[in-house]
Design a protein around this motif. Structure first.
Motif, short mmCIF file in Angstrom:
data_model
loop_
_atom_site.label_atom_id
_atom_site.label_comp_id
_atom_site.label_asym_id
_atom_site.label_seq_id
_atom_site.Cartn_x
_atom_site.Cartn_y
_atom_site.Cartn_z
N VAL A 106 29.32 -86.90 -21.61
CA VAL A 106 29.65 -85.48 -21.69
C VAL A 106 29.10 -84.88 -22.99
N LYS A 107 29.28 -85.58 -24.09
CA LYS A 107 28.78 -85.08 -25.38
C LYS A 107 27.26 -85.02 -25.39
N ALA A 108 26.61 -85.98 -24.73
CA ALA A 108 25.14 -86.00 -24.69
C ALA A 108 24.57 -84.80 -23.96
N ARG A 109 25.38 -84.18 -23.08
CA ARG A 109 24.94 -82.98 -22.36
C ARG A 109 25.26 -81.70 -23.13
N GLY A 110 25.79 -81.84 -24.34
CA GLY A 110 26.03 -80.69 -25.18
C GLY A 110 27.41 -80.09 -25.11
N PHE A 111 28.33 -80.74 -24.38
CA PHE A 111 29.69 -80.23 -24.31
C PHE A 111 30.55 -80.85 -25.41
N MET A 112 31.47 -80.08 -25.95
CA MET A 112 32.45 -80.60 -26.87
C MET A 112 33.57 -81.27 -26.08
N THR A 113 34.06 -82.40 -26.56
CA THR A 113 35.20 -83.06 -25.92
C THR A 113 36.36 -83.15 -26.90
N SER A 114 37.52 -83.44 -26.34
CA SER A 114 38.72 -83.65 -27.15
C SER A 114 38.67 -84.98 -27.88
N GLY A 115 37.71 -85.85 -27.49
CA GLY A 115 37.82 -87.24 -27.87
C GLY A 115 38.87 -87.90 -26.99
N ILE A 116 39.05 -89.18 -27.15
CA ILE A 116 39.98 -89.91 -26.29
C ILE A 116 41.40 -89.73 -26.80
N VAL A 117 42.28 -89.29 -25.89
CA VAL A 117 43.68 -88.99 -26.22
C VAL A 117 44.56 -89.97 -25.45
N ASP A 118 45.50 -90.60 -26.13
CA ASP A 118 46.44 -91.53 -25.48
C ASP A 118 47.62 -90.75 -24.94
N ARG A 119 47.71 -90.63 -23.61
CA ARG A 119 48.81 -89.94 -22.97
C ARG A 119 49.91 -90.91 -22.53
N TYR A 120 49.89 -92.11 -22.99
CA TYR A 120 50.89 -93.16 -22.77
C TYR A 120 50.82 -93.73 -21.35
N TYR A 121 50.82 -92.87 -20.35
CA TYR A 121 50.73 -93.33 -18.95
C TYR A 121 49.27 -93.49 -18.52
N PHE A 122 48.38 -92.90 -19.26
CA PHE A 122 46.93 -93.03 -19.07
C PHE A 122 46.26 -92.52 -20.33
N LYS A 123 44.99 -92.79 -20.50
CA LYS A 123 44.21 -92.22 -21.58
C LYS A 123 43.24 -91.19 -21.00
N SER A 124 42.93 -90.18 -21.80
CA SER A 124 42.18 -89.04 -21.27
C SER A 124 41.18 -88.50 -22.28
N LEU A 125 40.24 -87.74 -21.75
CA LEU A 125 39.44 -86.83 -22.56
C LEU A 125 39.37 -85.51 -21.81
N TYR A 126 39.15 -84.44 -22.55
CA TYR A 126 39.12 -83.10 -21.99
C TYR A 126 37.84 -82.39 -22.42
N PHE A 127 37.29 -81.57 -21.53
CA PHE A 127 36.17 -80.70 -21.90
C PHE A 127 36.11 -79.52 -20.95
N ARG A 128 35.48 -78.45 -21.39
CA ARG A 128 35.25 -77.28 -20.53
C ARG A 128 33.78 -77.21 -20.17
N GLU A 129 33.52 -77.01 -18.89
CA GLU A 129 32.13 -76.82 -18.48
C GLU A 129 31.73 -75.36 -18.74
N SER A 130 30.53 -74.99 -18.37
CA SER A 130 29.94 -73.73 -18.82
C SER A 130 30.65 -72.48 -18.29
N ASN A 131 31.34 -72.57 -17.17
CA ASN A 131 32.11 -71.42 -16.67
C ASN A 131 33.50 -71.35 -17.29
N GLY A 132 33.86 -72.35 -18.08
CA GLY A 132 35.18 -72.37 -18.71
C GLY A 132 36.22 -73.19 -17.99
N ILE A 133 35.83 -73.89 -16.92
CA ILE A 133 36.78 -74.72 -16.18
C ILE A 133 37.12 -75.96 -17.02
#
Length: 312
Positions: free
Chosen positions: A240-267
């Motif tokens: 995701v970062k290689a395509r130029g999007f900013m990510t949250s980095g990896i976040v530990d949600r305890y029940y799973f681990k996640s990363l977050y990002f918005r695509e170009s339309n804001g989704i």
């Protein structure tokens, strides 16, 4: 090369957890598998509904915000959630059940090329029950205590509709980064699948100009897609970062681990691991019956509980 095996969960906003609980547990027959809090704002309930154990791909999650206003519908938003049912006969069952509970619906129609029953919850969240007689949802576990008979139970998430101003940008994000397959496309719509010919990783894109949606009660906050484990999550974070999007980095949600990002339309997309899962701090027989907190919030239990209104 890693692949995305389907949806993980989808997260919405509700004004009233008690009302929300009645609709998704008592009417739709899903199991409430986890009562916890928003880890970024512990004054806010975070409820999860799904199959017997809250398997990835079956989870609908809701943040309770009592003071939230109404949704002003528009584009650049996730606009409909498809839920898989086993057959067209199941749609007939659901017509009668929704009528019984006074839930307005549009009758059986076609959504994303399949027989479907379109309706809304009490806060205007748009939903579709989709008949999938040839789909074997291997990640779904029967919940024997559901008020809905096994042969008609909801078997997890199906097609998710996303409405955007520029569908080409979203198509490129999904196909070029995550390797979704483009199944069909016309001037205003496109259908993509993470797994060929399987609905549980399907995204239906609608191109629509106009004002962007202003979220409120009954709006969809984000869609989470599945990855197997931490190693795959790290891989996708780099992609995701290689395509130029900013990510949250990896976040530990305890029940799973996640990363977050918005695509170009804001989704907003989340990429989430399958595990550890909701049984990490719960027993299968009593899932969702008490407030569960991650270890790092447990010492604040008394303070957190004082801010929350009990859910019956």
């Amino acid at each position: 090369m890693y692949t995305i095996p389907g949806h993980h969960h989808i997260s919405m906003i509700t004004k009233n957890a008690q009302q929300n609980n009645r609709f998704y547990r008592d009417i739709l027959g899903l199991r409430r598998v986890k009562v916890t809090v928003n880890q970024d704002d512990t004054s806010m309930y975070h409820l999860f509904y799904g199959d017997k154990t809250g398997s990835p791909g079956t989870e609908l999650s809701f943040f309770e915000i009592p003071l939230v206003g109404r949704t002003h519908r528009g584009t650049n938003a996730i606009t409909k959630i498809g839920l898989i049912v086993p057959s067209v006969d199941s749609l007939q069952y659901w017509v009668k059940r929704l009528d019984e509970f006074g839930v307005q619906h549009e009758g059986i129609t076609i959504f994303a090329g399949r027989p479907a029953l379109l309706f809304e919850d009490e806060e205007g969240l748009r939903l579709a029950l989709i008949a999938a007689p040839n789909t074997k949802v291997g990640h779904w576990e029967t919940y024997e205590k559901s008020p809905v008979p096994v042969e008609h139970q909801i078997q997890g998430m199906g097609t998710v509709e996303i409405t955007v101003k520029n569908k080409g940008k979203l198509i490129r994000t999904l196909t070029e980064i995550f390797h979704y397959g483009l199944k069909t496309q016309d001037e205003t719509t496109a259908l993509l699948q993470s797994i060929d010919d399987e609905m549980f990783g399907e995204i239906y894109i609608v191109e629509q100009d106009g004002p962007s949606e202003k979220p409120g009660r009954g709006s969809i906050h984000h869609l989470a897609i599945r990855v197997k484990d931490d190693e795959e999550l790290k891989y996708w974070n780099e992609q995701v970062k290689a395509r130029g999007f900013m990510t949250s980095g990896i976040v530990d949600r305890y029940y799973f681990k996640s990363l977050y990002f918005r695509e170009s339309n804001g989704i907003l997309f989340e990429v989430a691991t399958d595990g550890p899962g909701f049984l990490r701090d719960g027993d299968v027989d009593s899932l969702g019956e008490q407030l569960d907190l991650p270890d790092f919030l447990e010492q604040q239990r008394e303070e957190i509980t004082a801010k929350l209104k009990p859910i019956l």
